[in-house]
Design an enzyme around this catalytic site. Structure first.
Site, PDB file in Angstrom:
ATOM      1  CG  HIS A 136      24.203  82.040  58.410  1.00 47.05           C
ATOM      2  ND1 HIS A 136      25.159  82.889  57.883  1.00 47.05           N
ATOM      3  CD2 HIS A 136      23.003  82.456  57.913  1.00 47.05           C
ATOM      4  CE1 HIS A 136      24.566  83.772  57.094  1.00 47.05           C
ATOM      5  NE2 HIS A 136      23.257  83.531  57.099  1.00 47.05           N
ATOM      6  CD  GLU A 137      19.190  81.887  59.761  1.00 39.26           C
ATOM      7  OE1 GLU A 137      18.766  83.035  60.031  1.00 39.26           O
ATOM      8  OE2 GLU A 137      19.273  81.451  58.605  1.00 39.26           O
ATOM      9  CB  THR A 138      22.430  82.767  66.450  1.00 40.08           C
ATOM     10  OG1 THR A 138      23.262  81.593  66.305  1.00 40.08           O
ATOM     11  CG2 THR A 138      20.969  82.331  66.442  1.00 40.08           C
TER      12      THR A 138
END
Length: 321
Positions: A136-138
């Site tokens: 999700h962060e990337t």
């Protein structure tokens, strides 16, 4: 005095005498021991039961395996890694070619408790949760009709877009001249004090070389494992939550914070995503998690969201980094 009490007393006395032993844990700003050694309740590194057993107060890396991945490479093979992070090397991904399987496995050797604790289902669930949160962060799959669906586009970025400096005065971790501490790596680590703590733990000068998180894939993965494995009071570690080693306190219960994948979201980005009802970012994290659990053939567990959880007010997280 019992043998056990004598053993602990002797261990503590040895720390007073041997001032050269390496410090770790809450006594050293959350630092991890080198080489996968365990951190004792007193903040020193070793590999015996007095250092490594949770019941004896071990703070981190409590498997005492000295750096063995415990079969992580059989739990998630190169082929499965490529399947889960299907489009990470797509031509449209700025980080294509960066996040390699070899770097993932190499970095895990510095955190021997990762995906080695508990039964097979628990170990698989930890891999799924770690890859889901970092995907999700990337992600490169949001905001468009991504081929194969949005949950196949994790690990597309290794740098924050349109970043700020993220420099805040800190006497222990001062900003280096001309350096920026924006989000980098799988967990998108931000702020100078987090780069400083992480660098101290993994033995790399990240304050002066923050871009290593976007140029060295093994160090980059280590930064994400450091965040995952390290408790930051009052927050537990993501690791302890997913393996079932954390139990909510009275204040946690009053805040609706319960064990499960949702609490990990709270640890990482609760200030922006939790306690506010339905949230698209929370759903995106859950979507990645479910896909990875399905790929690994393991159940999701309970409490996947944090919609009714109050966020934590301190400790490093993506929203406060």
């Amino acid at each position: 005095m019992s043998f056990r009490a004598l053993s602990v007393f002797s261990l503590f006395l040895s720390y007073l005498i041997l001032g050269s032993a390496e410090q770790c844990g809450r006594q050293a700003g959350g630092a991890l021991c080198p080489g996968g050694l365990c951190c004792s309740q007193f903040g020193w590194c070793g590999n015996t039961d007095d250092y490594c057993k949770k019941e004896n107060g071990c703070q981190s890396q409590c498997s005492g395996s000295g750096g063995d991945t415990g079969g992580l490479d059989s739990l998630i093979t190169r082929e499965r890694f490529d399947q889960m992070l299907l489009h990470r090397n797509d031509g449209g991904c700025p980080a294509r070619g960066f996040y390699t399987y070899d770097a993932f496995i190499a970095a895990a050797k510095s955190f021997p408790a990762f995906a080695t604790t508990g039964d097979d289902a628990t170990r698989k669930r930890e891999v799924a949760a770690f890859l889901a949160q970092t995907s999700h962060e990337t992600t490169g799959g949001a905001g468009w009709a991504a081929p194969d669906g949005p949950y196949t586009w994790g690990y597309c970025y290794n740098r924050e877009l349109n970043p700020a400096d993220y420099c805040q005065w800190d006497p222990n971790y001062p900003c280096a001249p001309g350096k920026q501490y924006f989000g980098r790596g799988p967990m998108q680590l931000t702020w100078n004090y987090n780069y400083g703590q992480c660098g101290r733990a993994i033995g790399v000068d990240l304050l002066n070389n923050p871009d290593l998180l976007a140029t060295d894939p093994t160090i980059s993965f280590k930064s994400a494992f450091w965040f995952w494995m390290t408790p930051q009071s009052p927050k537990p570690s993501c690791h302890d939550v997913i393996i079932g080693a954390w139990s909510p306190s009275g204040s946690d219960q009053a805040a609706g914070r319960v064990p499960g994948f949702g609490l990990i979201t709270n640890i990482i980005n609760g200030g922006l995503e939790c306690g506010q009802g339905w949230n698209a970012k929370v759903e995106d994290r859950i979507g990645f998690y479910k896909r990875y659990c399905d790929t690994l053939g393991v159940g999701y567990g309970n409490n996947l969201d944090c919609y009714n959880q109050r966020s934590y007010n301190n400790g490093p997280s993506v929203d406060s980094m």
